[in-house]
Design an enzyme around this catalytic site. Structure first.
Site, PDB file in Angstrom:
ATOM      1  N   SER A 255       1.811   5.174  12.719  1.00  0.00           N
ATOM      2  CA  SER A 255       2.631   4.202  12.369  1.00  0.00           C
ATOM      3  C   SER A 255       2.906   4.300  11.327  1.00  0.00           C
ATOM      4  CB  SER A 255       1.902   2.620  12.152  1.00  0.00           C
ATOM      5  OG  SER A 255       1.167   3.435  11.183  1.00  0.00           O
ATOM      6  N   LYS A 256       4.153   3.867  10.527  1.00  0.00           N
ATOM      7  CA  LYS A 256       5.043   4.503   9.696  1.00  0.00           C
ATOM      8  C   LYS A 256       3.567   4.794   8.115  1.00  0.00           C
ATOM      9  CE  LYS A 256       8.397   0.570   9.387  1.00  0.00           C
ATOM     10  NZ  LYS A 256       8.047  -0.232  10.941  1.00  0.00           N
ATOM     11  N   ARG A 257       2.637   4.142   7.774  1.00  0.00           N
ATOM     12  CA  ARG A 257       1.389   5.002   7.444  1.00  0.00           C
ATOM     13  C   ARG A 257       1.363   6.446   7.105  1.00  0.00           C
ATOM     14  NH1 ARG A 257      -3.165   5.171   8.604  1.00  0.00           N
ATOM     15  NH2 ARG A 257      -3.222   4.496  10.816  1.00  0.00           N
TER      16      ARG A 257
END
Length: 508
Positions: A255-257
């Site tokens: 994910s963007k994380r």
RNA sequence: GGCGCUAUCGUCUAGGGGUUAGGACGGAAGAUUCUCAAUCUUCAAACCCGGGUUCGAUUCCCGGUAGCGCUACCA
């Protein structure tokens, strides 16, 4: 033309943002499979989720796909015989097929309220039972049900799941079987009249004559419902291939994380499309033998095989992508890299927005000098700092350079060098530089590190960097150009440093 | 909770009933270079656990564990 053996695959993204690497890999595998089989690639936009879908995202999606080097034969932008290719334009088909299922008794009207359903579900969960639909409306008399609906009662349409296990074959996973006990009669049409994803996909795939459904394995558990739907509709079940999930370094869904995850991100970073394609292909697929890593798009089209796709999830490894990118950058014709690199320098305020021919020629040398040390194009301007920025104070005082200044011959070497280099009127050439260094060497007795390090620090402020042969012409020519930020010549740098050390007696 | 999927170096993977378990990224060391990067060479590094089948399992089967997914009138 469209005989039954023709392979037809589809990539069906939702326009909810930029293309994500996971979806990009799904698109890639579909594309490779289609191109290899001489089949047809269909692009379909799944925009039934009005909340999250936005028209402008569709354009982004297509751009991202094209940038990667993918193309398609049918889609919202190019049309095709099985359109329309946006689900929002296909609503009538979904209603038509749902009513047919109803008529033929394979689906039924459901009047259960959401509260009822939720209560029932919670109860089953509490009793550790599979949370399947109670079947309250399953046995309703169809005629009676139709009447209730006609009189305005809210009704959803549910599919009747057959009373036997559902089996299907998956190219990646092999035989898969689900007990019907755990498959709930799914709603296919909400009481609002909006169809549900799992139903829409089947109608679209069947009507678009898709032969191979290649998608993420988050859909694997939904597949029995879809198989039941195909059978209820009397349509042939396609072949399935469920691709594993791409995970982040912590083994959680990427994910963007985890940093860059959209195709647009990689593009901005200066990752070449063929590097990304090569890397994505290697996530979950390997050639027979498993020793080859480098594949151009053309080679992938030849070598790829769905049968060799691994079922296990894969962790995304930036380092390996960068390694491939470095390979492709070095492999590319310099003009291509120069063109791609230019905007990064313009944005950093190092080059004018429209460089003239002289500046371009000079810039070619910079790119040639720095490209081997970089794995993304975006790193180029910072690597070029030694050309565009000269900080005499930092050169003299940086703790990194303390060793060099402390060396016994440093001052002597620099004085000789400054005198020889400073007495020339013409710009310093690599040849002249070599001669000067030889003279300094004989006069001071310094050699190797103690000879070159002081000069390097004096000219670049850093004890590490590229070869002088290539660096010096860049500095000298750059100082003569009209640039947003003046590039200092060798002499200017020496002047700066020497005035600096005179003004600051502590530096010796 | 139920169901499903998955399990080889840190990571991507090859392989497969008997192998010194292969390659690549990353790591370490060395060569080279004034230095860094690049390049080249070398090294370290793995079959999740427990049962079964078998003369022999990392490989086949079962169970466990862990991770992920699905379980919606989300997609």
């Amino acid at each position: 033309m469209n005989n039954s053996s023709q392979v037809r695959v589809r990539f069906a993204p939702s326009p909810t943002g930029h293309l994500h690497v996971g979806n990009a890999r799904t698109a890639l595998f579909n594309w490779l499979f289609a191109r290899q089989a001489g089949g047809v690639m269909v692009l379909r936009i799944e925009d039934t989720d009005v909340e999250r879908s936005e028209a402008r995202f569709e354009g982004q999606l297509l751009d991202d796909l094209k940038w990667m080097g993918l193309d398609w034969d049918e889609g919202p932008d190019v049309g095709g015989p099985y359109g329309p290719y946006r689900q929002s334009d296909r609503l009538a088909m979904y209603h038509e097929q749902a009513e047919r299922l109803l008529r033929e008794g394979n689906a039924y009207l459901c009047f259960c309220s959401q509260e009822e359903l939720e209560r029932d579900r919670a109860e089953k969960l509490a009793n550790q039972l599979p949370p399947v639909y109670s079947g309250n409306c399953r046995a309703l008399d169809p005629a009676e049900a139709q009447q209730r609906r006609a009189s305005g009662e809210a009704a959803a349409i549910r599919l009747r799941i057959p009373e036997h296990p559902i089996r299907f074959h998956d190219i990646v996973h092999g035989a898969v079987e689900f007990s019907n006990e755990v498959v709930s009669d799914p709603i296919i049409l909400r009481s609002t009249g909006i169809p549900v994803y799992n139903y829409v996909v089947v109608v679209d795939d069947a009507l678009m004559k898709i032969t191979h459904v290649i998608r993420g394995d988050d859909h694997l558990s939904n597949t029995p419902k879809q198989v039941a739907l195909y059978e209820a509709l009397g349509w042939p079940v396609p072949q399935f291939a469920h691709l594993s999930t791409i995970l982040g370094s912590d083994r959680e869904r990427l994910s963007k994380r985890h940093g860059a995850t959209s195709i647009a991100n990689f593009r901005e970073m200066g990752v070449l499309p063929e590097a990304l394609m090569n890397y994505l292909a290697l996530l979950g697929w390997a050639p027979s033998g498993g020793t080859r890593e480098i594949f151009t798009p053309e080679e992938l089209k030849k070598e790829f095989s769905l049968q060799r796709v691994t079922p296990s999830p894969a962790v995304f490894d930036m380092e390996k992508l960068y390694w491939l990118n470095r390979h492709y950058i070095k492999q590319s014709p310099p003009e291509r890299i120069e063109k791609l690199a230019e905007p990064y320098f313009v944005r950093a305020g190092l080059l004018p927005a429209k460089p003239d021919e002289r500046i371009r020629k000079w810039f070619e040398k910079i790119v040639a000098l720095l490209v081997p040390s970089v794995d993304r194009l975006e790193q180029l301007p910072e690597r070029a700092a030694l050309i565009f920025q000269y900080d005499a104070a930092a050169a003299a005082n940086s703790p990194e350079n303390a060793d060099v200044w402390a060396a016994p011959k440093t001052n002597e070497v620099l004085e000789e060098f400054a005198q020889l280099a400073g007495s020339d009127a013409a710009p310093l050439t690599p040849e002249r530089f070599k001669t000067i260094m030889n003279e300094v060497k004989t006069m001071t007795g310094a050699k190797g590190k103690e000879l070159f390090h002081p000069v390097r620090v004096a000219l670049t402020g850093s004890h590490s960097g590229p070869e002088f042969d290539k660096l010096i012409p860049i500095l000298e020519e750059g100082s003569l150009l009209e640039l947003p930020r003046h590039v200092m010549s060798v002499r200017q740098r020496l002047d700066r440093l020497l005035t600096k050390s005179k003004a600051d007696p502590s530096s010796d």
